[in-house]
Motif scaffolding. Sequence first.
Motif, PDB file in Angstrom:
ATOM      1  N   PRO A 104     116.315 108.931   7.584  1.00 46.72           N
ATOM      2  CA  PRO A 104     115.388 109.227   8.684  1.00 46.72           C
ATOM      3  C   PRO A 104     115.987 110.079   9.786  1.00 46.72           C
ATOM      4  N   LYS A 105     117.233 109.803  10.154  1.00 44.47           N
ATOM      5  CA  LYS A 105     117.847 110.574  11.247  1.00 44.47           C
ATOM      6  C   LYS A 105     118.074 112.026  10.824  1.00 44.47           C
ATOM      7  N   ARG A 108     114.820 114.027  10.948  1.00 40.66           N
ATOM      8  CA  ARG A 108     114.038 113.985  12.183  1.00 40.66           C
ATOM      9  C   ARG A 108     113.679 115.389  12.676  1.00 40.66           C
ATOM     10  N   SER A 109     114.635 116.311  12.612  1.00 38.10           N
ATOM     11  CA  SER A 109     114.367 117.670  13.106  1.00 38.10           C
ATOM     12  C   SER A 109     113.315 118.363  12.247  1.00 38.10           C
ATOM     13  N   ARG A 112     109.926 117.175  13.273  1.00 32.59           N
ATOM     14  CA  ARG A 112     109.528 117.857  14.509  1.00 32.59           C
ATOM     15  C   ARG A 112     109.086 119.288  14.217  1.00 32.59           C
ATOM     16  N   GLU A 129     111.548 109.073  10.985  1.00 37.71           N
ATOM     17  CA  GLU A 129     111.627 109.236  12.433  1.00 37.71           C
ATOM     18  C   GLU A 129     111.029 110.578  12.820  1.00 37.71           C
ATOM     19  N   GLY A 130     110.759 110.715  14.131  1.00 39.98           N
ATOM     20  CA  GLY A 130     110.082 111.912  14.610  1.00 39.98           C
ATOM     21  C   GLY A 130     108.581 111.670  14.677  1.00 39.98           C
ATOM     22  N   SER A 308     108.569 103.312  15.247  1.00 38.71           N
ATOM     23  CA  SER A 308     109.854 103.767  14.713  1.00 38.71           C
ATOM     24  C   SER A 308     110.821 103.886  15.894  1.00 38.71           C
ATOM     25  N   THR A 310     111.718 106.429  17.251  1.00 35.89           N
ATOM     26  CA  THR A 310     111.360 107.581  18.073  1.00 35.89           C
ATOM     27  C   THR A 310     109.888 107.613  18.480  1.00 35.89           C
ATOM     28  N   THR A 311     109.041 106.864  17.789  1.00 35.62           N
ATOM     29  CA  THR A 311     107.597 107.018  17.975  1.00 35.62           C
ATOM     30  C   THR A 311     106.921 105.649  17.985  1.00 35.62           C
TER      31      THR A 311
END
Length: 360
Positions: A104-105, A108-109, A112, A129-130, A308, A310-311
């Motif tokens: 997930p990390k 993430r970009s 996005r 994530e994201g 998550s 991030t969200t």
Amino acid sequence: MRGLALRGAAGLLALLLAVTLAGCTDSGGEGEGGLTIGLLLPSRAVPRWEKSDKPLIEKRLKELCPDCTFVYANAENDAASQRQQMNSMITRGVSALILDVVDPKALRSSVRAAERGGIPVVAYDRLAEGPISGFVSFDGAQVGRLQGQALLEGMGARADGGGVVMVNGDPSSPNAAWYEGGSLAVLRNEVRILKSYDTIGWRTENAHDHMSAAISALGPSRIDGVLAANDSIAAGVISALKSARVSPLPPVTGQDADLEAVQRIVKGEQYMTVYKPFRLETEAAAAMAVALARGNDLGALVSAQVDSPTTEDIPAVLLDPTAVTRETIGRTLVRDGVYTIDQICTPELRSACARAGLTG
């Protein structure tokens, strides 16, 4: 993880109805010939991805959106490859993405970047994530609880303070901690956790090495049960136990109802697996992706919200898993058409199948 899972037949019926309705919903305007749905799966190490998830998702996408184009990539357990595959689909301008994330990390970009490109992302089976637009999975804590409860049952009298080895999943997957937490909630006050390992890539060979190390460090007589996070890991655990000539084998858990695992259960080598009706998960993911590609809201398709790292408040569908032991193979996997008795009961397993009540 926050949100309520779908429960019982009524919840499943509501989901299936919503999925069907999604196929009849259109935002109007342009025709659908330009819609493209991308699917990104994490590996081939776990058989279900290629054997079940991919064909079921592709089939349902074509049913819901006959004119949609389907594109697919498998990351082979490599986060950098998945990032490249996802970025390629974003550059191509797909209409929506279904992402079963490797890490997930690391992704993430890319999530996005998809948002910046106006491409909604449905996180599939593992929570990415994201800024994802939706999430479909099975309740991971319940998966772990089912494994823990079955392990205690399989250990019998030795469950009272007995020794357990835990061979967990890949720590880069958010589901691994989810499963482990559910298992520990059941096991922590009942048994002694002698060793606990993380299995990179969920790979059978890595699990074999972990179990061999545990046997060497502890001695086989101290190991009363093994919590294996999924069936690929269980295969490595059982191989190591057999190589060390451990007899009788301690109860070993699993997950995903792989055919080879079901056959090990029939033979008495693996105690249980967790059955996750993939059709429900794939249909929900396909419906979400098509709805988002058409610009529609997910309200009619979801039943929960999750957070998550991030969200917050991600629309979600969380489905119920089922424990399967030798006694319940017929009324779960065979009844649901996952496997036929002939597929399970190869000639060398006919006598074991008869003892399990699996006869054609």
